[in-house]
Design an enzyme around this catalytic site. Sequence first.
Site, mmCIF file in Angstrom:
data_model
loop_
_atom_site.group_PDB
_atom_site.id
_atom_site.type_symbol
_atom_site.label_atom_id
_atom_site.label_comp_id
_atom_site.label_asym_id
_atom_site.label_seq_id
_atom_site.Cartn_x
_atom_site.Cartn_y
_atom_site.Cartn_z
ATOM 1 N N GLU A 111 -24.744 -96.646 39.862
ATOM 2 C CA GLU A 111 -23.589 -97.202 40.863
ATOM 3 C C GLU A 111 -24.511 -98.228 41.674
ATOM 4 O O GLU A 111 -25.694 -98.420 41.731
ATOM 5 C CB GLU A 111 -23.570 -95.940 41.798
ATOM 6 C CG GLU A 111 -22.786 -96.341 42.992
ATOM 7 C CD GLU A 111 -22.657 -94.968 43.973
ATOM 8 O OE1 GLU A 111 -23.735 -94.018 43.957
ATOM 9 O OE2 GLU A 111 -21.739 -94.905 45.013
ATOM 10 N N LYS A 142 -14.314 -96.142 43.074
ATOM 11 C CA LYS A 142 -14.622 -94.661 43.441
ATOM 12 C C LYS A 142 -13.858 -93.926 44.499
ATOM 13 O O LYS A 142 -13.545 -94.672 45.574
ATOM 14 C CB LYS A 142 -16.316 -94.940 44.283
ATOM 15 C CG LYS A 142 -16.890 -93.540 44.534
ATOM 16 C CD LYS A 142 -18.270 -93.702 45.078
ATOM 17 C CE LYS A 142 -19.081 -92.489 45.152
ATOM 18 N NZ LYS A 142 -20.472 -93.001 45.892
ATOM 19 N N CYS A 152 -20.825 -91.185 41.116
ATOM 20 C CA CYS A 152 -21.537 -90.572 41.840
ATOM 21 C C CYS A 152 -20.853 -89.289 42.538
ATOM 22 O O CYS A 152 -20.409 -88.576 41.827
ATOM 23 C CB CYS A 152 -22.314 -91.458 42.792
ATOM 24 S SG CYS A 152 -23.930 -90.718 43.130
HETATM 25 C C1 ACM Z 1 -23.322 -91.037 46.202
HETATM 26 O O1 ACM Z 1 -22.257 -90.783 45.875
HETATM 27 N N1 ACM Z 1 -23.846 -92.308 46.176
HETATM 28 C C2 ACM Z 1 -24.142 -89.913 46.529
#
Ligand code: ACM
Length: 262
Positions: free
Chosen positions: A38, A108, A141
Amino acid sequence: MKAGVIQFAPEFGDVTGNMDRILALLALKDADLFVLPELALSGYLFESREEALGLAQRADGQEFDELAQLAREKDATIVVGFAERAGEELYNSSVMLTPDGRREIYRKIQLFYREREIFLPGNMPPTVHDVAGVRLGMMICFDWIYPEVARSLALAGADILCHGSNLVLPYCPDAMVTRSIENRVFSMTANRIGSEKRAGEDLTFIGMSEIVSPKGEILSRAGTGTEEVVVVDINPAAARDKAVTPYNDILNDRRPDMYRLS
Ligand code: ACM
């Protein structure tokens, strides 16, 4: 096919240097699919939305041209996380660069902690992309903690979850074993290493990037602090067999009529 995860420590704010590092790491090994962490171009801990906008790229931006060219030359699909500028909006995104020149985007959905001060949450459902007959889905993530994200991808037909990460909590590497088992899919978690001390925060990223089979076998797991390019041979067709026993199909046997989800 050969599947690779790349674990490294992006340098905050050094987009050009981080891209050079990524290109150098990709040159080390051959694989059909590489997943990178990420926010691999910018680093993680932004002081403000304005700072993040200054370090963001457009999905069609020329910053990705060399990586797209490498995807063509290596005949490899490359998934990398970046701060995405879309007009004046900012998302925590992954781009999938395919050998045939596509740039697929995932934004995300489940933002973690102070990311919520910086980014908008993803506004597109998780989608599966067919690359030479292999069905790839992206998640990022903290999406891991909502089983719905991985499940949505599995129901859409994903063989492999491409999961770029900047993990700080210790639970995810083991939890992704469950995400793989409960959906009978491969998962590839590419996490970063190193620390960032900025914006009044001090975060250490836990490494432990891994590739997990549809039966929950950890095919490879990296260390907590080492830069690594891990490549393993996988058979993506193994993710098409959803039978836990001859009587139990993991997706078809779901009972949505019995689940009270809201
Ligand atoms: C995250 O979502 N970077 C912990």
